[in-house]
Design a protein around this motif. Sequence first.
Motif, PDB file in Angstrom:
ATOM      1  N   ASP A 189      48.948  19.299  75.254  1.00 21.02           N
ATOM      2  CA  ASP A 189      49.180  19.377  76.691  1.00 21.02           C
ATOM      3  C   ASP A 189      50.365  18.471  77.017  1.00 21.02           C
ATOM      4  N   GLU A 190      51.525  19.067  77.217  1.00 16.30           N
ATOM      5  CA  GLU A 190      52.736  18.289  77.460  1.00 16.30           C
ATOM      6  C   GLU A 190      53.505  18.868  78.643  1.00 16.30           C
ATOM      7  N   PRO A 191      54.020  18.004  79.544  1.00 16.27           N
ATOM      8  CA  PRO A 191      54.787  18.492  80.705  1.00 16.27           C
ATOM      9  C   PRO A 191      56.268  18.648  80.388  1.00 16.27           C
ATOM     10  N   THR A 242      56.104  13.442  85.894  1.00 14.92           N
ATOM     11  CA  THR A 242      55.119  14.490  85.629  1.00 14.92           C
ATOM     12  C   THR A 242      54.437  15.003  86.885  1.00 14.92           C
ATOM     13  N   ARG A 274      53.191  22.807  82.193  1.00 18.20           N
ATOM     14  CA  ARG A 274      52.447  22.077  81.174  1.00 18.20           C
ATOM     15  C   ARG A 274      52.269  23.040  80.008  1.00 18.20           C
ATOM     16  N   HIS A 276      50.495  24.384  77.157  1.00 16.23           N
ATOM     17  CA  HIS A 276      49.115  24.322  76.683  1.00 16.23           C
ATOM     18  C   HIS A 276      48.976  25.019  75.338  1.00 16.23           C
TER      19      HIS A 276
END
Length: 538
Positions: A189-191, A242, A274, A276
């Motif tokens: 999970d990275e923005p 974020t 984000r 996923h």
Amino acid sequence: MNPIPGPPVEVAIVGFGPVGATLAALLGRRGRRVAVFDKSEQIYPLPRAFALDHEAMRTFQEIGIAGALAPHMTPYRPTIYQGADGEPIQHFDMGPSPYPLAWAPSYTFNQPALEASLRRAVGLMPSVSVHLGHEVGFIEDEGEQVRLSVRAPDGSSGEVRARYVIACDGGTSPARKQLGLQLRSLDFDEPWVVIDMHIDEDVLERLPATNIQYCNPARPCTYVVGPGTHRRWEFLLLPHETGQRDMPHEAIWKLLAPWLAPHEARIWRAATYRFHAVVLDPWRRGRVLLAGDAAHQMPPFLAQGMCQGLRDATNLAWKLDWVLRGKAPESLLDSYGTERGPQVEETTRTVKRLGQIICERDPARAAQRDQGLRAQQGGEVRVQLRQSLLPGVRHGLVEPGHDAAGTPFPQAVGRVGAHGAAEMMDDLLPRGFLLFLREAPAPAQLQALQSGLDALDAKAVCLHDANGIEGLLGLAEADGVLARWFEAQGCGAALVRPDHIVYGVAADIGGAAELLEWARQSAGLREPCSLSADAASG
């Protein structure tokens, strides 16, 4: 609630994006009665998905739109991963031609143009009706059919009943939520912010000619070359960024400053996401099945998000057709999730591993990463084939025991018969199961296979002249792709499914007879298949 007028529906598709439209086209080409519903009346005009692979192009070839896409795509450039010191740590490319599936292994493309081509193709299919601006409400499985409530653009409501419903309604999928199905997280999970740009033509030569993953712990970044003047940048958002839904243009130009000034390009689209990694389990609830983003989502680091949705469509189309024709029992549809679930999960885990390489923020660990990756390659960064990272089908309707089983069968360029120009193989051969034979069989050998071929509605194809043998197609290839494949696999026969996936391989004609019988049993077909190994070998 009044029924929506029209002929009885076999398959209702919820969602008319690339996956829903592809499935509708594949079913329409098979003559299935399909109704498609989408709450939007227009194609989304901005780019989202950015890359196609050769399996996707093979599907578009079947639909008949591959030629129309040519002006809107370009072969995918090599990808260089730059470490924290700015030097390469990984290098991915697609290898030389002739390509194994006839198409280049990867392309970048214009998504609105693709969707327009798909919709035009679907619009020409008399068995498919499209209902834009129609929002599907409840979906109720009544046992023998599924009932859907549909609200039209004028606010009126109606109902439609279908034998099966396929929900291709996106990552937020109301259908999935209504069915109570859950996406299982694979813990990524990275923005990021994704920025699509149109670049002034006199600036293009100054920009990198290859795709670059800047694995810089200070600010991981991706640069991708699109068709024409289209270039895409993706930046990992820092902790203080974020919470932003929209990034101000001033901040965007600050990010792009190492490459561009504001007067040298225009922003086409900028969106925060984000990234996923999630997979659905199960993929089916009774007569309702899910596909595309409704069933799985993955980060973009292998450019596989939409491609995996298109694999859903090709996997599902022939199985739905067989069940609706009464050729196979409904249990064949269980193999859809059995096959696609593990395949998507394995792909996503590979993408996650690449993402962890790219997204490392700690300078010390980034230095260790760079040192370790270079050491794994003997101190010299070597070219890896991008397509080699993608797994095949390892479960379901495949015969295990050989590495070729579950992988895409090659597409040669050649001709059937003595005359005519060389064409891509799929345009020359019938659709359905195909038994490819390395050597032309004797008539008695082919006759021994006939009951097995009939059970699967399969045709036999040899790589040589058919010598007038009834029921045998002779494919003379121009590029040697199939000959090299058979040599590499060490086999004499390959049974290929309607979605071009290798069911299994055999050493010789006698083994091919067994292969046909195993496939019949795996698919749950009721027709008897007479095996005669003695005759087949004779």
